[in-house]
Design a protein around this motif. Structure first.
Motif, PDB file in Angstrom:
ATOM      1  N   ALA A  87       0.832  -1.208   0.000  1.00  0.00           N
ATOM      2  CA  ALA A  87       0.000   0.000   0.000  1.00  0.00           C
ATOM      3  C   ALA A  87       0.867   1.259   0.000  1.00  0.00           C
ATOM      4  N   VAL A  88       1.980   1.200   0.740  1.00  0.00           N
ATOM      5  CA  VAL A  88       2.900   2.347   0.782  1.00  0.00           C
ATOM      6  C   VAL A  88       3.641   2.471  -0.549  1.00  0.00           C
ATOM      7  N   LEU A  89       4.104   1.330  -1.077  1.00  0.00           N
ATOM      8  CA  LEU A  89       4.890   1.332  -2.313  1.00  0.00           C
ATOM      9  C   LEU A  89       4.073   1.835  -3.499  1.00  0.00           C
ATOM     10  N   PHE A  90       2.818   1.387  -3.592  1.00  0.00           N
ATOM     11  CA  PHE A  90       1.966   1.773  -4.710  1.00  0.00           C
ATOM     12  C   PHE A  90       1.100   2.992  -4.378  1.00  0.00           C
ATOM     13  N   ARG A  91       1.309   3.540  -3.166  1.00  0.00           N
ATOM     14  CA  ARG A  91       0.607   4.750  -2.734  1.00  0.00           C
ATOM     15  C   ARG A  91      -0.903   4.592  -2.875  1.00  0.00           C
ATOM     16  N   THR A  92      -1.433   3.525  -2.269  1.00  0.00           N
ATOM     17  CA  THR A  92      -2.859   3.245  -2.323  1.00  0.00           C
ATOM     18  C   THR A  92      -3.510   3.739  -1.034  1.00  0.00           C
ATOM     19  N   PRO A  93      -4.267   4.831  -1.082  1.00  0.00           N
ATOM     20  CA  PRO A  93      -4.900   5.352   0.138  1.00  0.00           C
ATOM     21  C   PRO A  93      -6.071   4.489   0.586  1.00  0.00           C
ATOM     22  N   GLY A  94      -6.214   4.312   1.904  1.00  0.00           N
ATOM     23  CA  GLY A  94      -7.354   3.577   2.449  1.00  0.00           C
ATOM     24  C   GLY A  94      -7.373   2.106   2.106  1.00  0.00           C
ATOM     25  N   ALA A  95      -6.222   1.504   1.821  1.00  0.00           N
ATOM     26  CA  ALA A  95      -6.179   0.086   1.452  1.00  0.00           C
ATOM     27  C   ALA A  95      -6.537  -0.791   2.649  1.00  0.00           C
ATOM     28  N   LYS A  96      -7.338  -1.845   2.400  1.00  0.00           N
ATOM     29  CA  LYS A  96      -7.736  -2.769   3.460  1.00  0.00           C
ATOM     30  C   LYS A  96      -7.046  -4.109   3.259  1.00  0.00           C
ATOM     31  N   VAL A  97      -6.510  -4.647   4.333  1.00  0.00           N
ATOM     32  CA  VAL A  97      -5.787  -5.919   4.268  1.00  0.00           C
ATOM     33  C   VAL A  97      -6.658  -7.004   4.882  1.00  0.00           C
ATOM     34  N   LYS A  98      -6.860  -8.085   4.133  1.00  0.00           N
ATOM     35  CA  LYS A  98      -7.670  -9.201   4.615  1.00  0.00           C
ATOM     36  C   LYS A  98      -6.804 -10.138   5.455  1.00  0.00           C
ATOM     37  N   LEU A  99      -7.172 -10.318   6.705  1.00  0.00           N
ATOM     38  CA  LEU A  99      -6.374 -11.143   7.611  1.00  0.00           C
ATOM     39  C   LEU A  99      -6.699 -12.629   7.425  1.00  0.00           C
ATOM     40  N   PRO A 100      -5.686 -13.509   7.444  1.00  0.00           N
ATOM     41  CA  PRO A 100      -5.923 -14.965   7.320  1.00  0.00           C
ATOM     42  C   PRO A 100      -6.356 -15.562   8.667  1.00  0.00           C
ATOM     43  N   TYR A 101      -7.638 -15.371   9.018  1.00  0.00           N
ATOM     44  CA  TYR A 101      -8.134 -15.782  10.334  1.00  0.00           C
ATOM     45  C   TYR A 101      -8.060 -17.292  10.569  1.00  0.00           C
ATOM     46  N   PHE A 102      -8.082 -18.091   9.496  1.00  0.00           N
ATOM     47  CA  PHE A 102      -8.077 -19.548   9.684  1.00  0.00           C
ATOM     48  C   PHE A 102      -6.796 -20.027  10.368  1.00  0.00           C
ATOM     49  N   ILE A 103      -5.736 -19.223  10.284  1.00  0.00           N
ATOM     50  CA  ILE A 103      -4.490 -19.587  10.956  1.00  0.00           C
ATOM     51  C   ILE A 103      -4.695 -19.600  12.464  1.00  0.00           C
ATOM     52  N   LEU A 104      -5.533 -18.690  12.961  1.00  0.00           N
ATOM     53  CA  LEU A 104      -5.848 -18.687  14.391  1.00  0.00           C
ATOM     54  C   LEU A 104      -6.579 -19.966  14.782  1.00  0.00           C
ATOM     55  N   GLY A 105      -7.439 -20.468  13.891  1.00  0.00           N
ATOM     56  CA  GLY A 105      -8.128 -21.732  14.137  1.00  0.00           C
ATOM     57  C   GLY A 105      -7.159 -22.893  14.212  1.00  0.00           C
ATOM     58  N   PHE A 106      -6.156 -22.881  13.328  1.00  0.00           N
ATOM     59  CA  PHE A 106      -5.118 -23.911  13.341  1.00  0.00           C
ATOM     60  C   PHE A 106      -4.355 -23.888  14.667  1.00  0.00           C
ATOM     61  N   ILE A 107      -3.980 -22.692  15.118  1.00  0.00           N
ATOM     62  CA  ILE A 107      -3.243 -22.557  16.381  1.00  0.00           C
ATOM     63  C   ILE A 107      -4.111 -23.007  17.551  1.00  0.00           C
ATOM     64  N   GLY A 108      -5.399 -22.628  17.536  1.00  0.00           N
ATOM     65  CA  GLY A 108      -6.311 -23.038  18.602  1.00  0.00           C
ATOM     66  C   GLY A 108      -6.466 -24.543  18.679  1.00  0.00           C
ATOM     67  N   ALA A 109      -6.617 -25.198  17.522  1.00  0.00           N
ATOM     68  CA  ALA A 109      -6.742 -26.657  17.504  1.00  0.00           C
ATOM     69  C   ALA A 109      -5.479 -27.323  18.030  1.00  0.00           C
ATOM     70  N   MET A 110      -4.324 -26.777  17.673  1.00  0.00           N
ATOM     71  CA  MET A 110      -3.045 -27.319  18.120  1.00  0.00           C
ATOM     72  C   MET A 110      -2.894 -27.188  19.640  1.00  0.00           C
ATOM     73  N   LEU A 111      -3.289 -26.035  20.181  1.00  0.00           N
ATOM     74  CA  LEU A 111      -3.194 -25.817  21.627  1.00  0.00           C
ATOM     75  C   LEU A 111      -4.152 -26.720  22.388  1.00  0.00           C
ATOM     76  N   LEU A 112      -5.353 -26.911  21.863  1.00  0.00           N
ATOM     77  CA  LEU A 112      -6.328 -27.797  22.516  1.00  0.00           C
ATOM     78  C   LEU A 112      -5.811 -29.226  22.587  1.00  0.00           C
ATOM     79  N   THR A 113      -5.250 -29.699  21.475  1.00  0.00           N
ATOM     80  CA  THR A 113      -4.726 -31.069  21.439  1.00  0.00           C
ATOM     81  C   THR A 113      -3.556 -31.240  22.391  1.00  0.00           C
ATOM     82  N   THR A 114      -2.722 -30.213  22.511  1.00  0.00           N
ATOM     83  CA  THR A 114      -1.523 -30.303  23.346  1.00  0.00           C
ATOM     84  C   THR A 114      -1.852 -30.234  24.835  1.00  0.00           C
ATOM     85  N   TYR A 115      -2.765 -29.352  25.204  1.00  0.00           N
ATOM     86  CA  TYR A 115      -2.981 -29.065  26.623  1.00  0.00           C
ATOM     87  C   TYR A 115      -4.300 -29.592  27.202  1.00  0.00           C
ATOM     88  N   VAL A 116      -5.148 -30.210  26.370  1.00  0.00           N
ATOM     89  CA  VAL A 116      -6.391 -30.822  26.876  1.00  0.00           C
ATOM     90  C   VAL A 116      -6.331 -32.316  26.544  1.00  0.00           C
TER      91      VAL A 116
END
Length: 341
Positions: A247-276
């Motif tokens: 966004a800075v390089l191409f000077r795009t004002p108001g650019a929105k970045v889509k977050l990869p939320y499924f990675i949080l699901g992967f981490i949550g599943a890994m933590l549940l398996t490890t600690y439960v």
């Protein structure tokens, strides 16, 4: 004035029906649904993917064969469900991971990740200028090669306000190389007697899309799958800083970045398996379902290819993609073989 009757003009409807390919003609009707041979072939290929004989390479090959011969009867649905199925499959794989082992793999792959991402983006810029490729297209291809293929392109594309054609060129380039890597990497790994750890790390760095990374690594072995998935998902988090930098390089004002939320699901599943401990018996079943989901995902990805997409990929963008891919593959392979056990 009377118009003369032409006897040859009568069977127009019959001639039109004959011009329709056989695989598009209904052979069975169920309620209001007209089933064609094309639909039956799609269903049969999908059924093969769900059997014990279905594997990621076979699924991708079946999808490609279908797309490039009789075509995909459900292109819109395939595109709609591919991303969601991949994300849920990745979350399911988290139930087979141990958080401590994943942390070690992530730490080991951190230096490789940072060096390869910035190296690929820098090289992509200069190769794109050398080949005379449009800056947006060049940056999309470099971003897809550097981070995680289609996901990175989908995130960076809106930031640079890329056109549909520019997106198609970048996605098509990355997809073709993904397909090659899925078949080629396990063969190279076995030929070089790479360890599970080495191959998992190499696949995560040098293969573009998460789907192909997981597919190649699962074909190589369970430990390779764990290493590859962990390092690749950690790598995918770099979508955020790269998109913001774009966004800075191409000077795009108001650019929105889509977050990869499924990675949080992967981490949550890994933590549940490890600690439960009570959830640990569920792990193998979830991983099995995740692998089936991944296999179906690769089939849908292959079936989503079209000759139109292939034609959109010009020789110069494809050459840029190949040069970047070969460079990062060869360089990371050399470093891993000499520094990683």
């Amino acid at each position: 004035m009377k118009l003369a009757h032409h006897p040859t003009a009568a069977p127009v409807e019959e001639d039109c029906s004959r011009s329709v390919p056989f695989w598009h003609r209904p052979v069975l009707t169920v309620g209001s649904l007209h089933i064609t041979p094309q639909m039956l072939a799609f269903g049969l290929a999908l059924l093969i993917c769900l059997t014990p004989w279905g594997s990621p390479p076979l699924a991708l090959a079946l999808g490609l064969a279908l797309a490039l011969t009789i075509g995909n009867p459900f292109p819109a649905q395939s595109k709609q469900y591919t991303s969601k199925l991949l994300q849920w499959s990745v979350v399911g794989l988290g139930f087979g991971m141990n958080a401590h082992a994943a942390l070690r793999a992530g730490q080991e792959g951190l230096l490789f990740t940072v060096a390869s991402i910035f190296g690929t983006l820098t090289l992509g810029y200069f190769v794109g200028r050398w080949l005379g490729i449009a800056p947006k297209t060049s940056h999309l291809i470099a971003s897809g090669t550097a981070i995680c293929g289609g996901s990175a392109i989908a995130a960076v594309g809106p930031v640079v306000k890329a056109s549909d054609e520019e997106m198609s060129v970048a996605l098509g380039t990355v997809f073709v190389l993904n397909a090659v890597a899925l078949f080629l990497f396990p063969v190279i790994g076995e030929a070089l007697s790479m360890t599970q750890n080495q191959f998992g790390l190499w696949a995560a760095i040098a293969i573009h899309d998460t789907s192909s990374v997981v597919g190649a690594a699962s074909h190589y072995g369970d430990q390779a799958l764990q290493v590859a998935t962990t390092v690749k998902l950690a790598r995918a988090l770099w979508i955020i800083p790269v998109a913001l930098g774009t966004a800075v390089l191409f000077r795009t004002p108001g650019a929105k970045v889509k977050l990869p939320y499924f990675i949080l699901g992967f981490i949550g599943a890994m933590l549940l398996t490890t600690y439960v401990p009570a959830l640990q018996p569920l792990g193998p079943w979830m991983v099995k379902l995740a692998k089936i989901g991944l296999t179906v995902t690769l089939f849908l990805i292959g079936a989503g290819l079209s000759t139109k997409v292939l034609k959109a990929v010009g020789p110069k963008p494809f050459m840029q993609g190949v040069l970047l891919w070969l460079t990062i593959s060869a360089a990371s392979l050399w470093v891993i073989l000499h520094t990683v056990a």
